[in-house]
Design a protein around this motif. Sequence first.
Motif, PDB file in Angstrom:
ATOM      1  N   ILE A  89       3.715  -1.854   5.298  1.00  0.00           N
ATOM      2  CA  ILE A  89       3.857  -1.002   4.108  1.00  0.00           C
ATOM      3  C   ILE A  89       2.792   0.066   4.235  1.00  0.00           C
ATOM      4  CG2 ILE A  89       3.555  -0.906   1.596  1.00  0.00           C
ATOM      5  CD1 ILE A  89       4.451  -3.869   1.524  1.00  0.00           C
ATOM      6  N   ARG A  90       3.188   1.358   4.257  1.00  0.00           N
ATOM      7  CA  ARG A  90       2.195   2.403   4.466  1.00  0.00           C
ATOM      8  C   ARG A  90       2.587   3.684   3.729  1.00  0.00           C
ATOM      9  NH1 ARG A  90       4.902   5.743   6.674  1.00  0.00           N
ATOM     10  NH2 ARG A  90       3.203   7.212   6.349  1.00  0.00           N
ATOM     11  N   GLY A  91       1.613   4.630   3.681  1.00  0.00           N
ATOM     12  CA  GLY A  91       1.819   5.840   2.905  1.00  0.00           C
ATOM     13  C   GLY A  91       1.327   5.573   1.486  1.00  0.00           C
ATOM     14  N   ALA A  92       0.582   6.525   0.938  1.00  0.00           N
ATOM     15  CA  ALA A  92      -0.138   6.277  -0.313  1.00  0.00           C
ATOM     16  C   ALA A  92       0.769   5.886  -1.482  1.00  0.00           C
ATOM     17  CB  ALA A  92      -0.962   7.511  -0.666  1.00  0.00           C
ATOM     18  N   ALA A  93       1.881   6.574  -1.646  1.00  0.00           N
ATOM     19  CA  ALA A  93       2.760   6.280  -2.789  1.00  0.00           C
ATOM     20  C   ALA A  93       3.430   4.921  -2.616  1.00  0.00           C
ATOM     21  CB  ALA A  93       3.810   7.374  -2.941  1.00  0.00           C
ATOM     22  N   THR A  94       3.868   4.631  -1.410  1.00  0.00           N
ATOM     23  CA  THR A  94       4.562   3.367  -1.137  1.00  0.00           C
ATOM     24  C   THR A  94       3.610   2.185  -1.311  1.00  0.00           C
ATOM     25  OG1 THR A  94       5.915   4.600   0.423  1.00  0.00           O
ATOM     26  CG2 THR A  94       6.044   2.211   0.561  1.00  0.00           C
ATOM     27  N   THR A 149      -7.459  -4.098   1.187  1.00  0.00           N
ATOM     28  CA  THR A 149      -6.642  -3.915   2.379  1.00  0.00           C
ATOM     29  C   THR A 149      -6.988  -2.643   3.145  1.00  0.00           C
ATOM     30  OG1 THR A 149      -5.002  -2.928   0.923  1.00  0.00           O
ATOM     31  CG2 THR A 149      -4.688  -5.234   1.522  1.00  0.00           C
ATOM     32  N   ARG A 150      -6.922  -1.504   2.459  1.00  0.00           N
ATOM     33  CA  ARG A 150      -7.200  -0.216   3.099  1.00  0.00           C
ATOM     34  C   ARG A 150      -7.994   0.627   2.092  1.00  0.00           C
ATOM     35  NH1 ARG A 150      -2.156   2.732   5.750  1.00  0.00           N
ATOM     36  NH2 ARG A 150      -3.794   3.668   7.044  1.00  0.00           N
ATOM     37  N   PRO A 151      -9.010   1.366   2.572  1.00  0.00           N
ATOM     38  CA  PRO A 151      -9.938   1.987   1.625  1.00  0.00           C
ATOM     39  C   PRO A 151      -9.654   3.429   1.201  1.00  0.00           C
ATOM     40  CG  PRO A 151     -10.832   2.120   3.840  1.00  0.00           C
ATOM     41  CD  PRO A 151      -9.500   1.426   3.959  1.00  0.00           C
ATOM     42  N   HIS A 207       3.844  11.104   7.847  1.00  0.00           N
ATOM     43  CA  HIS A 207       5.043  10.891   7.027  1.00  0.00           C
ATOM     44  C   HIS A 207       4.583  10.755   5.583  1.00  0.00           C
ATOM     45  CE1 HIS A 207       7.713   8.022   4.811  1.00  0.00           C
ATOM     46  NE2 HIS A 207       8.603   8.901   5.196  1.00  0.00           N
ATOM     47  N   SER A 208       5.016  11.696   4.771  1.00  0.00           N
ATOM     48  CA  SER A 208       4.654  11.685   3.354  1.00  0.00           C
ATOM     49  C   SER A 208       5.908  11.767   2.510  1.00  0.00           C
ATOM     50  CB  SER A 208       3.739  12.875   3.049  1.00  0.00           C
ATOM     51  OG  SER A 208       3.821  13.229   1.682  1.00  0.00           O
ATOM     52  N   THR A 209       6.076  10.788   1.622  1.00  0.00           N
ATOM     53  CA  THR A 209       7.256  10.808   0.751  1.00  0.00           C
ATOM     54  C   THR A 209       7.151  11.942  -0.271  1.00  0.00           C
ATOM     55  OG1 THR A 209       6.234   9.091  -0.638  1.00  0.00           O
ATOM     56  CG2 THR A 209       7.780   8.351   1.047  1.00  0.00           C
ATOM     57  N   ASP A 210       5.927  12.272  -0.678  1.00  0.00           N
ATOM     58  CA  ASP A 210       5.766  13.411  -1.604  1.00  0.00           C
ATOM     59  C   ASP A 210       6.160  14.723  -0.909  1.00  0.00           C
ATOM     60  OD1 ASP A 210       4.937  11.826  -3.681  1.00  0.00           O
ATOM     61  OD2 ASP A 210       2.817  12.391  -3.604  1.00  0.00           O
ATOM     62  N   LYS A 238       2.351   7.504  15.337  1.00  0.00           N
ATOM     63  CA  LYS A 238       3.642   8.220  15.432  1.00  0.00           C
ATOM     64  C   LYS A 238       4.497   8.154  14.163  1.00  0.00           C
ATOM     65  CE  LYS A 238       3.939   7.918  20.445  1.00  0.00           C
ATOM     66  NZ  LYS A 238       4.486   7.187  21.567  1.00  0.00           N
ATOM     67  N   GLN A 239       3.829   8.344  13.010  1.00  0.00           N
ATOM     68  CA  GLN A 239       4.592   8.387  11.759  1.00  0.00           C
ATOM     69  C   GLN A 239       5.530   9.597  11.727  1.00  0.00           C
ATOM     70  OE1 GLN A 239       1.334   7.830  12.042  1.00  0.00           O
ATOM     71  NE2 GLN A 239       0.520   6.578  10.385  1.00  0.00           N
ATOM     72  N   GLY A 240       5.302  10.580  12.629  1.00  0.00           N
ATOM     73  CA  GLY A 240       6.214  11.715  12.720  1.00  0.00           C
ATOM     74  C   GLY A 240       7.641  11.277  13.012  1.00  0.00           C
ATOM     75  N   ALA A 289      -1.012  13.673   0.759  1.00  0.00           N
ATOM     76  CA  ALA A 289      -2.435  13.346   0.613  1.00  0.00           C
ATOM     77  C   ALA A 289      -2.596  11.872   0.272  1.00  0.00           C
ATOM     78  CB  ALA A 289      -3.065  14.194  -0.482  1.00  0.00           C
ATOM     79  N   ASP A 290      -3.678  11.306   0.769  1.00  0.00           N
ATOM     80  CA  ASP A 290      -4.058   9.941   0.382  1.00  0.00           C
ATOM     81  C   ASP A 290      -5.012   9.959  -0.794  1.00  0.00           C
ATOM     82  OD1 ASP A 290      -3.246   9.731   3.389  1.00  0.00           O
ATOM     83  OD2 ASP A 290      -3.076   7.741   2.491  1.00  0.00           O
ATOM     84  N   SER A 291      -5.836  10.983  -0.834  1.00  0.00           N
ATOM     85  CA  SER A 291      -6.762  11.181  -1.947  1.00  0.00           C
ATOM     86  C   SER A 291      -7.065  12.662  -2.039  1.00  0.00           C
ATOM     87  CB  SER A 291      -8.092  10.447  -1.709  1.00  0.00           C
ATOM     88  OG  SER A 291      -7.979   9.060  -1.933  1.00  0.00           O
ATOM     89  N   ILE A 318      -7.815  14.615   1.453  1.00  0.00           N
ATOM     90  CA  ILE A 318      -7.961  13.543   2.434  1.00  0.00           C
ATOM     91  C   ILE A 318      -6.554  13.108   2.827  1.00  0.00           C
ATOM     92  CG2 ILE A 318      -8.813  11.197   2.832  1.00  0.00           C
ATOM     93  CD1 ILE A 318     -10.448  13.419   0.214  1.00  0.00           C
ATOM     94  N   ASN A 319      -6.247  13.288   4.088  1.00  0.00           N
ATOM     95  CA  ASN A 319      -4.905  12.937   4.583  1.00  0.00           C
ATOM     96  C   ASN A 319      -5.035  12.507   6.044  1.00  0.00           C
ATOM     97  OD1 ASN A 319      -2.004  12.760   4.151  1.00  0.00           O
ATOM     98  ND2 ASN A 319      -1.810  14.536   5.505  1.00  0.00           N
ATOM     99  N   LYS A 320      -3.922  12.144   6.633  1.00  0.00           N
ATOM    100  CA  LYS A 320      -3.882  11.648   8.010  1.00  0.00           C
ATOM    101  C   LYS A 320      -4.748  12.466   8.961  1.00  0.00           C
ATOM    102  CE  LYS A 320      -2.263   8.728   9.214  1.00  0.00           C
ATOM    103  NZ  LYS A 320      -3.129   7.501   9.271  1.00  0.00           N
ATOM    104  N   ILE A 321      -5.470  11.789   9.810  1.00  0.00           N
ATOM    105  CA  ILE A 321      -6.335  12.437  10.797  1.00  0.00           C
ATOM    106  C   ILE A 321      -5.535  13.528  11.544  1.00  0.00           C
ATOM    107  CG2 ILE A 321      -5.846  10.712  12.629  1.00  0.00           C
ATOM    108  CD1 ILE A 321      -9.337  12.105  12.021  1.00  0.00           C
TER     109      ILE A 321
HETATM  110  C1  RUB Z   1      -0.072   8.211   5.544  1.00  0.00           C
HETATM  111  C2  RUB Z   1      -0.479   9.599   5.184  1.00  0.00           C
HETATM  112  C3  RUB Z   1       0.415  10.328   4.209  1.00  0.00           C
HETATM  113  C4  RUB Z   1      -0.108  10.097   2.787  1.00  0.00           C
HETATM  114  C5  RUB Z   1       0.882  10.602   1.742  1.00  0.00           C
HETATM  115  O1  RUB Z   1      -1.041   7.554   6.343  1.00  0.00           O
HETATM  116  O2  RUB Z   1      -1.494  10.120   5.580  1.00  0.00           O
HETATM  117  O3  RUB Z   1       0.404  11.691   4.466  1.00  0.00           O
HETATM  118  O4  RUB Z   1      -0.323   8.720   2.556  1.00  0.00           O
HETATM  119  O5  RUB Z   1       2.075   9.857   1.791  1.00  0.00           O
HETATM  120  P1  RUB Z   1      -0.747   6.062   6.867  1.00  0.00           P
HETATM  121  P2  RUB Z   1       2.999   9.744   0.491  1.00  0.00           P
HETATM  122  O6  RUB Z   1       0.501   6.115   7.679  1.00  0.00           O
HETATM  123  O7  RUB Z   1      -1.963   5.705   7.658  1.00  0.00           O
HETATM  124  O8  RUB Z   1      -0.589   5.184   5.644  1.00  0.00           O
HETATM  125  O9  RUB Z   1       3.339  11.136   0.088  1.00  0.00           O
HETATM  126  O10 RUB Z   1       4.209   8.951   0.923  1.00  0.00           O
HETATM  127  O11 RUB Z   1       2.203   9.050  -0.569  1.00  0.00           O
END
Ligand code: RUB
Length: 323
Positions: free
Chosen positions: A21-26, A64-66, A131-134, A160-162, A198-200, A208-211
Amino acid sequence: DQPAVDPVVAETAEDIATMEIRGAATIADAAADALATQADRTDAADPAAFRDELRAAAKVLYETRPTAVSLPNALRYVLRGMAGDTVSELRASTIARAEEFRTELEQAQDQLGKVGANRLRDGDVVMTHCHSTDALSCIEAALDAGKHVEAIVKETRPRKQGHITARQLREWGVPVTLIVDNAARRYLDDADHVLVGADSIAADGGVINKIGTSGLAVNARERGVPVMVAAQTIKLHPDTMTGHTVAIEMRDESEVLPDAERADVTGERSDDEGLVVENPAFDVTPPRYVDAIVTERGQFPPESIVTLMRDLFGETTGEPWEP
Ligand code: RUB
């Protein structure tokens, strides 16, 4: 005695940690759902035990993740909705609150998509990272509005979230050019926008987003390509209003250098202590490289995001499980 944490909560935490399960919103959505499950399956004998259980579950999920603040923001939202004088009242209010959170999350994403879509013109080419759902919501809304959009999708090493982004875009019929991260500057000449999630978001407008996001944004500025960050307000990091910084997750080095490839680097010296592999998962893009932060409440220049943050999170302090 430690309060019992439901196996489903432990499983969700494990899935977040391993990025199943990954991505900030998910992540936020899954955490709220896990708290609802904890509430649903409780065998707490009294209200105090129920609250202890929910707080313990929140801690397991939190650890889990900071980096993605959507996680503590989600936990806080649900825990603050616990209300009632009996276990059954507490259970019902917690479940309802988690459902409300998940519905609002979805609505916010739809709403910000419409805002972001207004920035995209018919025929535009969008470069994405990770990969960002937003971010994808903006493209989906543009397609719904009848615009033709094409995408240049950065692969996003090491995970490779691309690929996830490319697959979604192709399902929507969007023409996709998939490139390695190192090709981004070359292909910026063909792009009308950089679009990331963005993650934050920090109080100073730092994203703050993916490296790799910060390097992409600097190159985009040099190429004159506007950078748009799609982030619902659950990504605003309240602690940064009081000077805290956002922790950047360092992930396992095996994501960069898998054990099977290690000897390619070390040769015979498999215990070479002079070799360090670093794997930061996120970076900070300074606000001056960001043209707009698109939220469900409209778009903001990064420098003014603190006003919104104060309105929404002004009273927020402490850990999610603190009353
Ligand atoms: C995911 C990532 C996404 C943001 C936003 O990183 O950097 O750009 O979380 O995603 P990881 P969303 O794959 O390490 O979780 O828009 O879906 O919240």
